[in-house]
Write a protein that holds these residues in place. Structure first.
Motif, PDB file in Angstrom:
ATOM      1  N   ARG A  37     -15.711 -13.341 -22.365  1.00  0.00           N
ATOM      2  CA  ARG A  37     -15.430 -14.592 -21.659  1.00  0.00           C
ATOM      3  C   ARG A  37     -14.249 -14.382 -20.715  1.00  0.00           C
ATOM      4  O   ARG A  37     -13.414 -13.499 -20.926  1.00  0.00           O
ATOM      5  CB  ARG A  37     -15.131 -15.723 -22.630  1.00  0.00           C
ATOM      6  CG  ARG A  37     -13.845 -15.574 -23.446  1.00  0.00           C
ATOM      7  CD  ARG A  37     -13.745 -16.684 -24.470  1.00  0.00           C
ATOM      8  NE  ARG A  37     -12.508 -16.592 -25.241  1.00  0.00           N
ATOM      9  CZ  ARG A  37     -12.215 -17.388 -26.268  1.00  0.00           C
ATOM     10  NH1 ARG A  37     -13.075 -18.343 -26.647  1.00  0.00           N
ATOM     11  NH2 ARG A  37     -11.073 -17.249 -26.906  1.00  0.00           N
ATOM     12  N   GLN A  38     -14.232 -15.202 -19.694  1.00  0.00           N
ATOM     13  CA  GLN A  38     -13.153 -15.124 -18.717  1.00  0.00           C
ATOM     14  C   GLN A  38     -12.730 -16.526 -18.340  1.00  0.00           C
ATOM     15  O   GLN A  38     -13.505 -17.281 -17.757  1.00  0.00           O
ATOM     16  CB  GLN A  38     -13.592 -14.337 -17.481  1.00  0.00           C
ATOM     17  CG  GLN A  38     -12.473 -14.059 -16.511  1.00  0.00           C
ATOM     18  CD  GLN A  38     -12.854 -13.012 -15.480  1.00  0.00           C
ATOM     19  OE1 GLN A  38     -14.026 -12.699 -15.276  1.00  0.00           O
ATOM     20  NE2 GLN A  38     -11.861 -12.431 -14.847  1.00  0.00           N
ATOM     21  N   ALA A  39     -11.495 -16.850 -18.680  1.00  0.00           N
ATOM     22  CA  ALA A  39     -10.921 -18.135 -18.317  1.00  0.00           C
ATOM     23  C   ALA A  39     -10.281 -18.035 -16.933  1.00  0.00           C
ATOM     24  O   ALA A  39      -9.955 -16.929 -16.484  1.00  0.00           O
ATOM     25  CB  ALA A  39      -9.872 -18.553 -19.350  1.00  0.00           C
ATOM     26  N   PRO A  40     -10.114 -19.144 -16.246  1.00  0.00           N
ATOM     27  CA  PRO A  40      -9.509 -19.109 -14.910  1.00  0.00           C
ATOM     28  C   PRO A  40      -8.149 -18.429 -14.918  1.00  0.00           C
ATOM     29  O   PRO A  40      -7.284 -18.745 -15.739  1.00  0.00           O
ATOM     30  CB  PRO A  40      -9.380 -20.589 -14.557  1.00  0.00           C
ATOM     31  CG  PRO A  40     -10.429 -21.268 -15.352  1.00  0.00           C
ATOM     32  CD  PRO A  40     -10.524 -20.504 -16.638  1.00  0.00           C
ATOM     33  N   GLY A  41      -7.985 -17.459 -14.038  1.00  0.00           N
ATOM     34  CA  GLY A  41      -6.714 -16.763 -13.914  1.00  0.00           C
ATOM     35  C   GLY A  41      -6.446 -15.720 -14.977  1.00  0.00           C
ATOM     36  O   GLY A  41      -5.352 -15.151 -15.017  1.00  0.00           O
ATOM     37  N   LYS A  42      -7.421 -15.483 -15.836  1.00  0.00           N
ATOM     38  CA  LYS A  42      -7.229 -14.513 -16.910  1.00  0.00           C
ATOM     39  C   LYS A  42      -8.254 -13.394 -16.810  1.00  0.00           C
ATOM     40  O   LYS A  42      -9.270 -13.515 -16.133  1.00  0.00           O
ATOM     41  CB  LYS A  42      -7.332 -15.202 -18.273  1.00  0.00           C
ATOM     42  CG  LYS A  42      -6.225 -16.220 -18.529  1.00  0.00           C
ATOM     43  CD  LYS A  42      -6.289 -16.737 -19.943  1.00  0.00           C
ATOM     44  CE  LYS A  42      -5.152 -17.701 -20.238  1.00  0.00           C
ATOM     45  NZ  LYS A  42      -5.202 -18.214 -21.642  1.00  0.00           N
ATOM     46  N   ASP A  89     -11.086 -22.412 -25.591  1.00  0.00           N
ATOM     47  CA  ASP A  89     -12.365 -21.687 -25.494  1.00  0.00           C
ATOM     48  C   ASP A  89     -13.025 -21.882 -24.126  1.00  0.00           C
ATOM     49  O   ASP A  89     -14.049 -21.263 -23.842  1.00  0.00           O
ATOM     50  CB  ASP A  89     -13.332 -22.143 -26.581  1.00  0.00           C
ATOM     51  CG  ASP A  89     -12.845 -21.812 -27.982  1.00  0.00           C
ATOM     52  OD1 ASP A  89     -12.979 -22.676 -28.873  1.00  0.00           O
ATOM     53  OD2 ASP A  89     -12.340 -20.700 -28.175  1.00  0.00           O
ATOM     54  N   THR A  90     -12.449 -22.731 -23.297  1.00  0.00           N
ATOM     55  CA  THR A  90     -13.002 -22.966 -21.964  1.00  0.00           C
ATOM     56  C   THR A  90     -12.981 -21.682 -21.149  1.00  0.00           C
ATOM     57  O   THR A  90     -11.933 -21.050 -20.989  1.00  0.00           O
ATOM     58  CB  THR A  90     -12.202 -24.055 -21.243  1.00  0.00           C
ATOM     59  OG1 THR A  90     -12.378 -25.301 -21.932  1.00  0.00           O
ATOM     60  CG2 THR A  90     -12.672 -24.214 -19.800  1.00  0.00           C
ATOM     61  N   ALA A  91     -14.147 -21.285 -20.675  1.00  0.00           N
ATOM     62  CA  ALA A  91     -14.270 -20.031 -19.924  1.00  0.00           C
ATOM     63  C   ALA A  91     -15.709 -19.877 -19.451  1.00  0.00           C
ATOM     64  O   ALA A  91     -16.602 -20.612 -19.885  1.00  0.00           O
ATOM     65  CB  ALA A  91     -13.885 -18.839 -20.796  1.00  0.00           C
ATOM     66  N   VAL A  92     -15.900 -18.901 -18.587  1.00  0.00           N
ATOM     67  CA  VAL A  92     -17.251 -18.436 -18.282  1.00  0.00           C
ATOM     68  C   VAL A  92     -17.582 -17.357 -19.298  1.00  0.00           C
ATOM     69  O   VAL A  92     -16.825 -16.400 -19.468  1.00  0.00           O
ATOM     70  CB  VAL A  92     -17.360 -17.889 -16.859  1.00  0.00           C
ATOM     71  CG1 VAL A  92     -18.769 -17.354 -16.609  1.00  0.00           C
ATOM     72  CG2 VAL A  92     -17.014 -18.973 -15.843  1.00  0.00           C
ATOM     73  N   GLY A 113     -23.347 -15.098 -16.387  1.00  0.00           N
ATOM     74  CA  GLY A 113     -22.293 -15.964 -16.897  1.00  0.00           C
ATOM     75  C   GLY A 113     -22.742 -17.397 -17.032  1.00  0.00           C
ATOM     76  O   GLY A 113     -23.547 -17.888 -16.231  1.00  0.00           O
ATOM     77  N   THR A 114     -22.225 -18.057 -18.045  1.00  0.00           N
ATOM     78  CA  THR A 114     -22.511 -19.468 -18.254  1.00  0.00           C
ATOM     79  C   THR A 114     -21.204 -20.168 -18.615  1.00  0.00           C
ATOM     80  O   THR A 114     -20.436 -19.677 -19.438  1.00  0.00           O
ATOM     81  CB  THR A 114     -23.585 -19.675 -19.346  1.00  0.00           C
ATOM     82  OG1 THR A 114     -23.925 -21.055 -19.453  1.00  0.00           O
ATOM     83  CG2 THR A 114     -23.153 -19.131 -20.699  1.00  0.00           C
ATOM     84  N   LEU A 115     -20.926 -21.279 -17.953  1.00  0.00           N
ATOM     85  CA  LEU A 115     -19.645 -21.948 -18.091  1.00  0.00           C
ATOM     86  C   LEU A 115     -19.626 -22.861 -19.302  1.00  0.00           C
ATOM     87  O   LEU A 115     -20.512 -23.711 -19.477  1.00  0.00           O
ATOM     88  CB  LEU A 115     -19.354 -22.766 -16.827  1.00  0.00           C
ATOM     89  CG  LEU A 115     -18.075 -23.609 -16.829  1.00  0.00           C
ATOM     90  CD1 LEU A 115     -16.838 -22.712 -16.953  1.00  0.00           C
ATOM     91  CD2 LEU A 115     -18.001 -24.450 -15.548  1.00  0.00           C
ATOM     92  N   VAL A 116     -18.575 -22.689 -20.100  1.00  0.00           N
ATOM     93  CA  VAL A 116     -18.320 -23.564 -21.235  1.00  0.00           C
ATOM     94  C   VAL A 116     -16.996 -24.280 -20.975  1.00  0.00           C
ATOM     95  O   VAL A 116     -15.973 -23.630 -20.769  1.00  0.00           O
ATOM     96  CB  VAL A 116     -18.247 -22.776 -22.554  1.00  0.00           C
ATOM     97  CG1 VAL A 116     -17.818 -23.682 -23.702  1.00  0.00           C
ATOM     98  CG2 VAL A 116     -19.586 -22.126 -22.855  1.00  0.00           C
ATOM     99  N   THR A 117     -17.031 -25.586 -20.982  1.00  0.00           N
ATOM    100  CA  THR A 117     -15.837 -26.381 -20.773  1.00  0.00           C
ATOM    101  C   THR A 117     -15.632 -27.272 -21.986  1.00  0.00           C
ATOM    102  O   THR A 117     -16.530 -28.040 -22.353  1.00  0.00           O
ATOM    103  CB  THR A 117     -15.952 -27.244 -19.510  1.00  0.00           C
ATOM    104  OG1 THR A 117     -16.224 -26.413 -18.384  1.00  0.00           O
ATOM    105  CG2 THR A 117     -14.650 -28.005 -19.270  1.00  0.00           C
ATOM    106  N   VAL A 118     -14.459 -27.155 -22.601  1.00  0.00           N
ATOM    107  CA  VAL A 118     -14.145 -27.938 -23.789  1.00  0.00           C
ATOM    108  C   VAL A 118     -13.014 -28.906 -23.443  1.00  0.00           C
ATOM    109  O   VAL A 118     -11.907 -28.481 -23.112  1.00  0.00           O
ATOM    110  CB  VAL A 118     -13.738 -27.041 -24.971  1.00  0.00           C
ATOM    111  CG1 VAL A 118     -13.522 -27.884 -26.221  1.00  0.00           C
ATOM    112  CG2 VAL A 118     -14.794 -25.968 -25.220  1.00  0.00           C
TER     113      VAL A 118
END
Length: 120
Positions: A37-42, A89-92, A113-118
């Motif tokens: 997974r990859q979170a924004p900016g990480k 856990d929010t990430a692609v 990739g599939t986006l998961v937003t919590v």
């Protein structure tokens, strides 16, 4: 090898979600399938992996006890069941195969990739 990930979405903290990754092509050439997974900016980080022959599984400490990886070899599909989701856990989420280990560099094939937003 082609990988198609699906199942992402917007959920609330504490909810569950199941991701799927369907593989096609020369899938017999690899035994390990993984989720990153990859979170924004990480940077992209390891989440879980499974050995499709022996069903050996490994998890990142951050998801251990909450996420479960499984595989259906007949369908060439790997799943990631995510429970007790947190905003962190929010990430692609990406599925990967054609390699092994815990680093993205160790895998040759990637899903889109599939986006998961919590939400909290």
């Amino acid at each position: 090898v082609q990988l198609q990930a699906s199942g992402g979405g917007l959920v609330q903290a504490g909810d569950s979600l199941r991701l799927s990754c369907a593989a096609s092509g020369r899938t017999f050439i690899t035994s390990w399938m993984a989720w990153f997974r990859q979170a924004p900016g990480k940077e992209r980080e390891f989440v879980a992996r499974i050995n499709r022959r022996g069903f050996i599984t490994n998890y990142a400490d951050s998801v251990k006890g909450r996420f479960t990886i499984s595989a259906d070899n007949a369908k060439n599909t790997v799943y990631l069941q995510m429970s007790s989701l947190k905003p962190d856990d929010t990430a692609v989420y990406y599925c990967a195969m054609g390699g092994s280990g815990y680093r993205p560099e160790g895998y040759n094939y990637w899903g889109q990739g599939t986006l998961v937003t919590v939400s909290s």
